[in-house]
Design an enzyme around this catalytic site. Structure first.
Site, PDB file in Angstrom:
ATOM      1  CE1 TYR A 130      -4.112   1.961   0.584  1.00 17.23           C
ATOM      2  CE2 TYR A 130      -2.509   3.455   1.575  1.00 17.23           C
ATOM      3  CZ  TYR A 130      -3.769   3.231   1.046  1.00 17.23           C
ATOM      4  OH  TYR A 130      -4.681   4.255   0.964  1.00 17.23           O
ATOM      5  CG  PHE A 188      -7.464  18.501 -23.862  1.00 17.36           C
ATOM      6  CD1 PHE A 188      -7.550  17.993 -25.147  1.00 17.36           C
ATOM      7  CD2 PHE A 188      -7.714  17.646 -22.799  1.00 17.36           C
ATOM      8  CE1 PHE A 188      -7.858  16.647 -25.363  1.00 17.36           C
ATOM      9  CE2 PHE A 188      -8.014  16.309 -23.009  1.00 17.36           C
ATOM     10  CZ  PHE A 188      -8.088  15.809 -24.297  1.00 17.36           C
ATOM     11  CB  THR A 189     -12.375  18.027 -23.444  1.00 16.44           C
ATOM     12  OG1 THR A 189     -11.400  16.978 -23.402  1.00 16.44           O
ATOM     13  CG2 THR A 189     -12.787  18.252 -24.889  1.00 16.44           C
ATOM     14  CG  ASP A 211      -1.576  18.486 -21.630  1.00 15.46           C
ATOM     15  OD1 ASP A 211      -1.035  17.364 -21.726  1.00 15.46           O
ATOM     16  OD2 ASP A 211      -2.806  18.640 -21.674  1.00 15.46           O
ATOM     17  CE  LYS A 223      -4.459  10.712 -24.023  1.00 16.05           C
ATOM     18  NZ  LYS A 223      -4.603  12.072 -23.568  1.00 16.05           N
ATOM     19  NE  ARG A 229     -11.189  15.651 -29.145  1.00 14.55           N
ATOM     20  CZ  ARG A 229     -11.750  15.345 -27.963  1.00 14.55           C
ATOM     21  NH1 ARG A 229     -12.996  15.671 -27.689  1.00 14.55           N
ATOM     22  NH2 ARG A 229     -11.074  14.702 -27.046  1.00 14.55           N
ATOM     23  CG  PHE A 263     -16.723  14.927 -25.915  1.00 13.20           C
ATOM     24  CD1 PHE A 263     -16.465  15.982 -25.054  1.00 13.20           C
ATOM     25  CD2 PHE A 263     -15.830  13.860 -25.936  1.00 13.20           C
ATOM     26  CE1 PHE A 263     -15.347  15.976 -24.228  1.00 13.20           C
ATOM     27  CE2 PHE A 263     -14.709  13.838 -25.128  1.00 13.20           C
ATOM     28  CZ  PHE A 263     -14.469  14.903 -24.253  1.00 13.20           C
TER      29      PHE A 263
HETATM   30  C1  LIG Z   1      -5.676  12.824 -22.904  1.00 10.03           C
HETATM   31  C2  LIG Z   1      -5.298  14.175 -22.590  1.00 10.03           C
HETATM   32  C3  LIG Z   1      -5.528  14.735 -21.327  1.00 10.03           C
HETATM   33  C4  LIG Z   1      -6.298  14.040 -20.243  1.00 10.03           C
HETATM   34  O1  LIG Z   1      -5.747  12.838 -19.895  1.00 10.03           O
HETATM   35  P1  LIG Z   1      -6.594  11.529 -19.483  1.00 10.03           P
HETATM   36  O2  LIG Z   1      -5.534  10.516 -19.215  1.00 10.03           O
HETATM   37  O3  LIG Z   1      -7.487  11.185 -20.619  1.00 10.03           O
HETATM   38  O4  LIG Z   1      -7.381  11.873 -18.256  1.00 10.03           O
HETATM   39  C5  LIG Z   1      -5.062  16.030 -21.115  1.00 10.03           C
HETATM   40  N1  LIG Z   1      -4.444  16.712 -22.083  1.00 10.03           N
HETATM   41  C6  LIG Z   1      -4.230  16.222 -23.306  1.00 10.03           C
HETATM   42  C7  LIG Z   1      -3.547  17.034 -24.350  1.00 10.03           C
HETATM   43  C8  LIG Z   1      -4.655  14.943 -23.608  1.00 10.03           C
HETATM   44  O5  LIG Z   1      -4.474  14.454 -24.843  1.00 10.03           O
END
Ligand SMILES: *Cc1c(COP(=O)(O)O)cnc(C)c1O
Length: 468
Positions: free
Chosen positions: A72, A124-125, A215, A258, A383, A450
């Site tokens: 843990y 970004f969303t 980011d 990613k 998008r 979305f």
């Molecule tokens: C995917 C993404 C996020 C958010 O990450 P999650 O792992 O999906 O929560 C933030 N910024 C960018 C540019 C992304 O592509």
């Protein structure tokens, strides 16, 4: 030189794929309310919905899973993960999170006060939502060319320094907790940011006493574009360029789903001890103890390996970008209107140009994503206006200049013949474009609509006779 760049891997485990017949794809689309997020994966043939968490792990990552220390607190896997982040991204302090938005939540809650403004190079969303939930608002400071699908600038994701200076002047540095730089810019078609721009933004912010936050979800891709396009970087490794990029930032929020080749995970990393302590504390509230952050020990091991792999040699990222370009070129040759130039993680189709008979209210990119699935079983995502959501203050729809359909390539998953198939499928959709109906909402959730919204076709107006 040989032109073909084969996949730099061979296949050891296979996952069977099959394609549903057309009538079943139509039924699936109806059941899913024309939202590709609501399809079941068994209904999808080639899944280009996202490159997030859909990566194929390497044999070293699969082996690393067995080393997972599931204690843990204070697991060895956590320390191996931290060392990998320090080595590749160069930040001394690391807080693990279950994925990128976990890091965004902690960052926003730590730094944003009600009434604050966060400038960034296109929204970004999830990033913007967490800024708003913390009481802040987002100010777009990307260069204007980023909103134009036809502009061919090599670094179309750059921050517009004059716009940034104007925002700082208008609100005052004390109202700006940090400047958020995405590199590359996901919503602008994966367009990169130059090292020069990063350096200038960082110097400007330092002078004003404002933090700069990266980011880093696809920062490896950005480093690759710098190597390819920016003067003075051709001889440097992607690894060295990435470290140099990060050296200009105070912190980074990372979705490790990613470029880090993982299926889950993320982190917030920073230089400043105060922010580190605050973030560790919020981590216990929202993610789990600060030595696992919502992840299993084995996830941290796979991440540590994936993070190192993402920059261990330039072949991986070079191949990834070449795959995206291969698909881009095939679609371009068919005459399909695309976001230019080609980005690094996905091909973005210009839905406004593809479906000129639909107004933005008819949700052209949503309609196109649905049609693409119907024609070939290829899953993509919207998008455009649906993803952009509503203004938090007025409740009005944001109306983005770009209406795009994104075909994102999972890393190391599909082969060239899969991409040939996708291109052929989109050719079908292109030929019947005049008969593709617009959509309207039949259900709209409050946050990040979305993902879960449902749609129905709008009664089609007389299709243009110009197309057959
Ligand atoms: C995917 C993404 C996020 C958010 O990450 P999650 O792992 O999906 O929560 C933030 N910024 C960018 C540019 C992304 O592509």
């Amino acid at each position: 030189m040989l032109k073909i760049q084969p996949e730099p891997y061979k296949i050891k485990t296979v996952e069977p794929l099959s394609r549903l017949p057309l009538d079943e794809r139509k039924a699936a689309l109806l059941r899913a309310g024309h939202n590709t997020f609501l399809l079941r994966s068994r209904e999808v043939y080639i899944d280009l919905l996202t490159d997030s968490g859909t990566n194929a792990m390497s044999q070293e990552q699969w082996s690393a899973l067995m080393r997972g220390d599931e204690a843990y607190a204070g697991a060895e896997s956590f320390y191996r993960f931290v060392e990998a982040v320090q080595e590749v991204y160069g930040f001394p302090h690391v807080v693990p999170t279950h994925q990128g938005r976990g890091a965004e939540n902690i960052l926003s809650k730590s730094l944003i006060r009600p009434g604050d403004v966060v400038p960034g190079n296109m929204y970004f969303t999830t990033t913007r939502l967490h800024q708003e939930l913390a009481g802040g608002s987002f100010a777009d400071v990307i260069i204007p060319e980023a909103h134009d699908p036809s502009s061919e600038l090599p670094f179309k994701g750059n921050v517009d320094l004059a716009k940034l200076a104007a925002v700082v002047k208008k609100f005052g540095a004390s109202k700006i907790p940090y400047v958020a730089v995405g590199a590359p810019v996901n919503m602008a078609g994966g367009q990169p940011v130059s090292m020069e721009n990063i350096r200038l933004v960082s110097a400007f912010c330092r002078e004003k006493g404002i933090r700069v936050v990266l980011d880093a979800a696809r920062a490896v891709e950005n480093a690759y574009f710098i190597q390819e396009r920016e003067k003075g970087y051709a001889g440097k490794s992607v690894k060295a360029i990435l470290l140099e990029m990060c050296s200009h930032f105070d912190a980074c929020a990372m979705s490790a789903k990613k470029d880090a080749y993982a299926n889950i995970g993320g982190f917030l990393a920073m230089r400043d001890q105060g922010l580190y302590e605050q973030a560790q504390n919020l981590c216990v509230v929202y993610e789990g103890l600060h030595t696992y952050g919502g992840l299993a020990g084995r996830d941290l091991e796979a991440l540590a390996q994936g993070i190192r792999e993402s920059v261990e040699k330039d072949d991986w990222i070079a191949h990834r970008v070449s795959q995206v370009r291969y698909l881009w070129k095939a679609l371009d040759e068919t005459g399909i209107p695309l976001m230019r130039p080609c980005g690094g993680h996905a091909v973005f189709v210009d839905a406004k140009e593809f479906l000129p008979h639909l107004s933005q209210e008819n949700l052209p990119a949503q309609a196109l994503a649905a049609a693409i699935y119907e024609d070939s079983g290829t899953r993509s995502m919207e998008r455009g206006i649906v993803s952009a959501g509503r203004d938090a203050a007025t409740g009005e729809d944001h109306k983005p200049a770009l209406e795009l359909v994104r075909l994102a390539l999972p890393r190391r998953v599909y082969t060239q013949s899969h991409l040939d198939y996708v291109a052929e499928g989109l050719g079908e959709t292109w030929r019947r474009r005049a008969r593709i109906p617009g959509l309207q909402f039949s259900y709209e959730p409050k946050y990040l609509r979305f993902f879960q919204a449902r749609f129905k076709p709008v009664a089609s107006k007389c299709p243009s006779a110009a197309f057959s």
